[in-house]
Design an enzyme around this catalytic site. Structure first.
Site, PDB file in Angstrom:
ATOM      1  N   SER A 186       9.304  -9.441 -10.211  1.00 28.96           N
ATOM      2  CA  SER A 186       9.535 -10.521  -9.249  1.00 28.96           C
ATOM      3  C   SER A 186       8.725 -11.735  -9.672  1.00 28.96           C
ATOM      4  O   SER A 186       7.656 -11.602 -10.284  1.00 28.96           O
ATOM      5  CB  SER A 186       9.121 -10.098  -7.839  1.00 28.96           C
ATOM      6  OG  SER A 186       9.081 -11.212  -6.963  1.00 28.96           O
ATOM      7  N   TYR A 199       3.464  -5.891  -2.287  1.00 25.38           N
ATOM      8  CA  TYR A 199       4.718  -6.008  -3.048  1.00 25.38           C
ATOM      9  C   TYR A 199       4.478  -6.758  -4.353  1.00 25.38           C
ATOM     10  O   TYR A 199       4.901  -6.310  -5.433  1.00 25.38           O
ATOM     11  CB  TYR A 199       5.764  -6.730  -2.204  1.00 25.38           C
ATOM     12  CG  TYR A 199       7.039  -7.042  -2.956  1.00 25.38           C
ATOM     13  CD1 TYR A 199       7.970  -6.040  -3.209  1.00 25.38           C
ATOM     14  CD2 TYR A 199       7.300  -8.324  -3.412  1.00 25.38           C
ATOM     15  CE1 TYR A 199       9.144  -6.325  -3.906  1.00 25.38           C
ATOM     16  CE2 TYR A 199       8.469  -8.618  -4.109  1.00 25.38           C
ATOM     17  CZ  TYR A 199       9.381  -7.615  -4.357  1.00 25.38           C
ATOM     18  OH  TYR A 199      10.541  -7.893  -5.048  1.00 25.38           O
TER      19      TYR A 199
END
Length: 317
Positions: A186, A199
Site C-alpha cells: 500500500s 495496517y
C-alpha cells in the site's frame, strides 16, 4: 580567462551532480512512462501456464484474475466465500475461455490452509502468483481502540498468509528458473499513516520482504514485484465512484501489469506515484506539518465512520 583550481573543482562537482540528476530523471521517465507504454515488461504467458490470485472474488484481486485470464493464463482463484468463488469462476470461464480452479480458503487459519492450497495446485505449472488478500480497518482508528480480533485478522492476512503463500510457490519457481510473484502492499507503507498504523506497518513488511526477495530471486530467473496502490475504487476503500485519483480496479491493474519486470516496487498507477511523491516532498519541507495535515484528514474520516456505525446500530435496534 584562467580558472583557479578551486573553481575547476567546483565546476566538476556541479557537472557530476547535474549528470546524476539527469540520469535519475531519465531512469524515472523510462520506468514510469516509456517502458510500460511500449510493453517492455515481462510476457507473463512465458512464465507458466497457471496464475494464482488470492482474494480473487472482488476489487483488485478479481481484476488481476480477469486480466491474467485475458492474457491467456489459466487461473486459480483463492477466497473464502464459496458463492462468490463460483460466480467469479463462471464469469472468467465464459468471458476468456480459460481453465479456472477454485480453492475455498480462509487464509487467517494458517498452516492447514497453506497445505490445502499446496495440495490443490501441486500438479500445476504456476507461473504467476498474486498475493492480494488482505485486511484493513473499517475506518481510521486509534491503535489502542482496535479489537483483538481485528488486530489478529490484519496480522494473519497481511503478514502470515502472504508469507505462507510465498513459501509454497517461490521454491518451485526457483527450481524452474522462471515465474512472477506479485505482492500487494500500500502507498501507506511509506507515507505517514496515523490512525491506520497497524495496517500501514503490515504493508511496510510486505514492501521490505518483496524488495529483498527480488534480490534473491533475480539471479534465479524469477521476478518479485511489490505493488503499492493508493486509493482505488473498491469495497475496502469504501469509494463507490471512480475518479482520476481513485481508478477502477480494472484500470489500476491494467496499468500495474505493464510494470512487471520494469519496477521492483511500484505504485502501479502513475497518479499514485505523483501523490506519494507530493506527500514525501511535503515531509521534506515540514514533516510535522504534513503529519498534522494527514492526521486531521484521517480524524475527520474516523468521525464520519463512527457516526455511520452509530446510525446503523440505532436502525438495527
Amino acid at each position: 580567462m584562467t580558472l583557479t583550481c578551486s573553481e575547476i573543482v567546483s565546476l566538476a562537482v556541479l557537472a557530476v551532480i547535474g549528470l546524476r540528476i539527469l540520469l535519475r530523471v531519465g531512469v524515472l521517465v523510462w520506468r514510469k512512462l516509456i517502458a510500460p507504454s511500449f510493453g517492455l515488461g515481462i510476457d507473463l504467458r512465458s512464465q507458466g501456464r497457471w496464475a494464482i490470485v488470492t482474494g480473487a472474488t472482488a476489487g483488485i484481486g478479481k481484476a488481476y484474475a480477469e486480466q491474467l485470464a485475458g492474457k491467456g493464463l489459466d487461473v486459480v482463484l483463492v477466497a473464502r466465500n464459496v458463492a462468490q468463488l463460483e460466480e467469479t469462476a463462471a464469469e472468467i470461464k465464459q468471458r476468456y475461455n480459460v481453465q479456472v480452479r477454485t480453492v475455498e480458503a480462509d487464509l487467517t487459519e494458517g498452516e492447514p490452509i497453506f497445505a490445502k492450497i499446496a495440495k490443490a495446485t501441486e500438479d500445476l505449472e504456476v507461473g504467476v502468483v498474486v498475493n492480494n488478500a488482505g485486511a484493513s480497518y473499517d475506518h481510521p482508528e486509534l491503535f489502542t481502540e482496535l479489537t483483538d480480533e481485528r488486530v489478529s485478522t490484519i496480522l494473519r492476512l497481511n503478514v502470515t498468509a502472504l508469507t505462507g503463500i510465498t513459501r509454497i510457490f517461490l521454491p518451485k519457481m526457483f527450481e524452474r528458473r522462471k515465474g512472477v510473484l506479485i505482492n500487494l502492499s500500500s502507498i501507506l507503507s511509506y507515507i505517514p499513516s496515523p490512525y491506520l498504523s497497524l495496517y500501514a506497518a503490515t504493508k511496510a513488511y510486505v514492501m521490505k520482504l518483496s524488495y529483498d526477495l527480488a534480490a534473491e530471486a533475480e539471479p534465479r530467473g524469477v521476478t518479485v514485484q511489490c505493488v503499492s496502490p493508493g486509493i482505488v475504487a473498491t469495497k475496502m476503500s469504501k469509494i463507490k465512484k471512480a475518479t482520476w485519483m481513485a481508478p477502477t480496479p480494472e484500470k489500476y491493474v491494467e496499468a500495474s501489469l505493464k510494470t512487471v519486470g520494469i519496477e521492483v516496487c511500484t505504485t502501479g498507477y502513475p497518479i499514485h506515484f505523483l501523490l506519494a511523491a507530493f506527500v514525501q516532498g511535503l515531509c521534506c519541507v515540514c514533516e510535522k506539518g504534513t503529519i498534522w495535515l494527514i492526521s486531521r484528514t484521517l480524524c475527520n474520516l474516523r468521525a464520519r465512520g463512527l457516526k455511520s456505525k452509530e446510525k446503523k446500530m440505532k436502525s438495527s435496534e
